[in-house]
Design a protein around this motif. Structure first.
Motif, PDB file in Angstrom:
ATOM      1  N   ARG A  90     -18.212 -24.085 -33.871  1.00  0.00           N
ATOM      2  CA  ARG A  90     -16.768 -24.184 -33.900  1.00  0.00           C
ATOM      3  C   ARG A  90     -16.205 -23.141 -34.868  1.00  0.00           C
ATOM      4  O   ARG A  90     -16.867 -22.697 -35.801  1.00  0.00           O
ATOM      5  CB  ARG A  90     -16.326 -25.578 -34.357  1.00  0.00           C
ATOM      6  N   LYS A  91     -14.935 -22.787 -34.649  1.00  0.00           N
ATOM      7  CA  LYS A  91     -14.270 -21.780 -35.479  1.00  0.00           C
ATOM      8  C   LYS A  91     -12.886 -22.283 -35.858  1.00  0.00           C
ATOM      9  O   LYS A  91     -12.112 -22.701 -34.999  1.00  0.00           O
ATOM     10  CB  LYS A  91     -14.169 -20.452 -34.724  1.00  0.00           C
ATOM     11  N   PHE A  92     -12.637 -22.266 -37.153  1.00  0.00           N
ATOM     12  CA  PHE A  92     -11.327 -22.649 -37.664  1.00  0.00           C
ATOM     13  C   PHE A  92     -10.614 -21.362 -38.038  1.00  0.00           C
ATOM     14  O   PHE A  92     -11.022 -20.653 -38.956  1.00  0.00           O
ATOM     15  CB  PHE A  92     -11.499 -23.578 -38.876  1.00  0.00           C
ATOM     16  N   TRP A  93      -9.503 -21.069 -37.339  1.00  0.00           N
ATOM     17  CA  TRP A  93      -8.893 -19.770 -37.523  1.00  0.00           C
ATOM     18  C   TRP A  93      -7.410 -19.789 -37.191  1.00  0.00           C
ATOM     19  O   TRP A  93      -6.890 -20.774 -36.678  1.00  0.00           O
ATOM     20  CB  TRP A  93      -9.609 -18.712 -36.678  1.00  0.00           C
ATOM     21  N   ILE A  94      -6.739 -18.694 -37.525  1.00  0.00           N
ATOM     22  CA  ILE A  94      -5.327 -18.502 -37.223  1.00  0.00           C
ATOM     23  C   ILE A  94      -5.231 -17.466 -36.108  1.00  0.00           C
ATOM     24  O   ILE A  94      -5.937 -16.452 -36.118  1.00  0.00           O
ATOM     25  CB  ILE A  94      -4.553 -18.023 -38.467  1.00  0.00           C
ATOM     26  N   GLU A  95      -4.352 -17.710 -35.157  1.00  0.00           N
ATOM     27  CA  GLU A  95      -4.191 -16.782 -34.036  1.00  0.00           C
ATOM     28  C   GLU A  95      -3.751 -15.408 -34.525  1.00  0.00           C
ATOM     29  O   GLU A  95      -3.014 -15.285 -35.508  1.00  0.00           O
ATOM     30  CB  GLU A  95      -3.158 -17.332 -33.040  1.00  0.00           C
ATOM     31  N   LEU A 153      -4.098 -17.164 -44.321  1.00  0.00           N
ATOM     32  CA  LEU A 153      -4.657 -18.503 -44.265  1.00  0.00           C
ATOM     33  C   LEU A 153      -5.143 -18.866 -45.666  1.00  0.00           C
ATOM     34  O   LEU A 153      -5.975 -18.175 -46.230  1.00  0.00           O
ATOM     35  CB  LEU A 153      -5.824 -18.586 -43.271  1.00  0.00           C
ATOM     36  N   VAL A 172      -6.917 -21.811 -47.921  1.00  0.00           N
ATOM     37  CA  VAL A 172      -7.654 -23.063 -47.966  1.00  0.00           C
ATOM     38  C   VAL A 172      -7.631 -23.525 -49.408  1.00  0.00           C
ATOM     39  O   VAL A 172      -8.154 -22.853 -50.297  1.00  0.00           O
ATOM     40  CB  VAL A 172      -9.102 -22.888 -47.464  1.00  0.00           C
TER      41      VAL A 172
END
Length: 362
Positions: free
Chosen positions: A4-9, A20, A22
């Motif tokens: 899975r990848k947690f990202w901003i378009e 981004l 965190v």
């Protein structure tokens, strides 16, 4: 399941990318409890089994030259499962490995202390084990001579009262500072101390000794080569000059021992124990000059523990034993007696014992 990848378009063309952040949770201002801890930010890689490594990689877009070419993503820092941290390398072999191989004219590692008001160190290395506190391996084999020093310490020219390198030790047996070159060196020096200013009046090297051992000692482990060479016949560019300075000067406040001593423990069979050589045939300088402001002898010749000849401070020459020179004096000898000195011949010979010849008729 799948990764899975947690990202901003991504944004549109020619539009700055979105940020981004965190962040862990923080506390809020209170009225009754002091020193409240904020929430920890934990980055955690997945668990493996056995020797399987799980690491954390930090990636950024690699900066290019000015233009519109899209950058490529690459890993800039890696934390391996064994705790090794690598900057510029994805396979760090040490607790901290810094590799700047792809950086042009960029220092691999730099520590700067910007606090000018407090007396603080820029860096401290503490070694509790029986090994190097700091080791520098230099592999610049193809570097131009003098341009890639293994260690270079530069003190800003505006700082005039600071020691460039200070070594403080409590050593009782080994060397406090040691330089070893195991190569077959054919030029240069293992240690060079250079004072570049032509108007300097301070010494280039000081050896201060408050103990009873030698302040300076030179060992030569070879059958040839000089122990100490003092050469003031060249300038900084190796051009021959006519120096007016003293090559060697010894200043002493000695009251009993020798100010200058040459001792040879070997059974020397040729050459001289001491040689004063003026190799310039046009020189008119004195070969040896002794200035004695005291009342002791200017020169003594001692052999077998007894004085054979001496020159007093007033210039008198004393010979305390018979002098033999058969080849030059027709078998004659100078013999000292209590009633005076006599010249006689120790073998039968009809030649004159003593000839006085006036060379200059005037």
């Amino acid at each position: 399941g799948a990764a899975r990848k947690f990202w901003i378009e991504n944004t549109a063309t020619d539009v700055v990318g979105r940020a981004l952040t965190v962040a862990a949770g923080g506390t809020v201002a209170g009225t009754s409890v002091s020193d409240v801890v904020g929430g920890q930010l934990i980055l955690q890689s997945g668990l493996g089994t056995g020797t399987g490594d799980s690491s954390i990689a930090f990636q950024t877009g690699t900066t290019l030259t000015t233009g519109m070419t899209l950058q490529t993503m690459s890993t800039k820092m890696t934390i391996l499962g064994n705790g090794n941290v690598g900057i510029g390398t994805s396979n760090p072999l040490y607790k901290l490995s810094v590799d700047s191989a792809n950086a042009s004219n960029v220092e691999g590692f730099r520590v700067t202390q910007s606090d000018t008001t407090n007396d603080k160190r820029a860096m401290t290395i503490v070694q509790n084990a029986d090994n190097y506190a700091l080791k520098i391996d230099h592999y610049a084999a193809n570097a131009t001579a003098g341009t890639a020093d293994a260690v270079n310490i530069t003190v800003d020219s505006t700082v005039t009262n600071q020691t460039a390198l200070g070594i403080l030790a409590s050593n009782t047996s080994l060397s406090t500072s040691k330089i070893t070159n195991n190569a077959v060196q054919t030029s240069g020096a293992v240690l060079a101390a250079v004072g570049l200013s032509t108007t300097r009046s301070a010494n280039v090297i000081n050896a201060e000794n408050y103990g009873t051992a030698a302040a300076f000692k030179s060992f030569v482990y070879n059958t040839s080569g000089e122990g100490i060479v003092v050469d003031n016949s060249k300038d900084a560019n190796s051009n021959t000059i006519n120096s007016t300075t003293t090559a060697i000067e010894i200043i002493s406040a000695n009251t009993s021992g020798s100010v200058f001593k040459i001792a040879n423990t070997a059974a020397q069979t040729s050459n001289e124990l001491a040689l004063l050589w003026n190799s310039n045939a046009s020189s008119t300088a004195v070969g040896l000059k002794i200035i004695n402001e005291g009342t002791g002898d200017n020169l003594q010749v001692v052999n077998g523990g007894s004085t054979k000849a001496s020159i007093s401070s007033t210039g008198n020459i004393r010979v305390t034993d018979a002098v033999h020179n058969i080849s030059s004096f027709n078998n004659a000898r100078l013999r000292l007696q209590s009633t005076g000195s006599t010249i006689d011949r120790n073998v039968a010979d009809t030649n004159p014992v003593l000839i006085v010849q006036q060379v200059n008729a005037s």
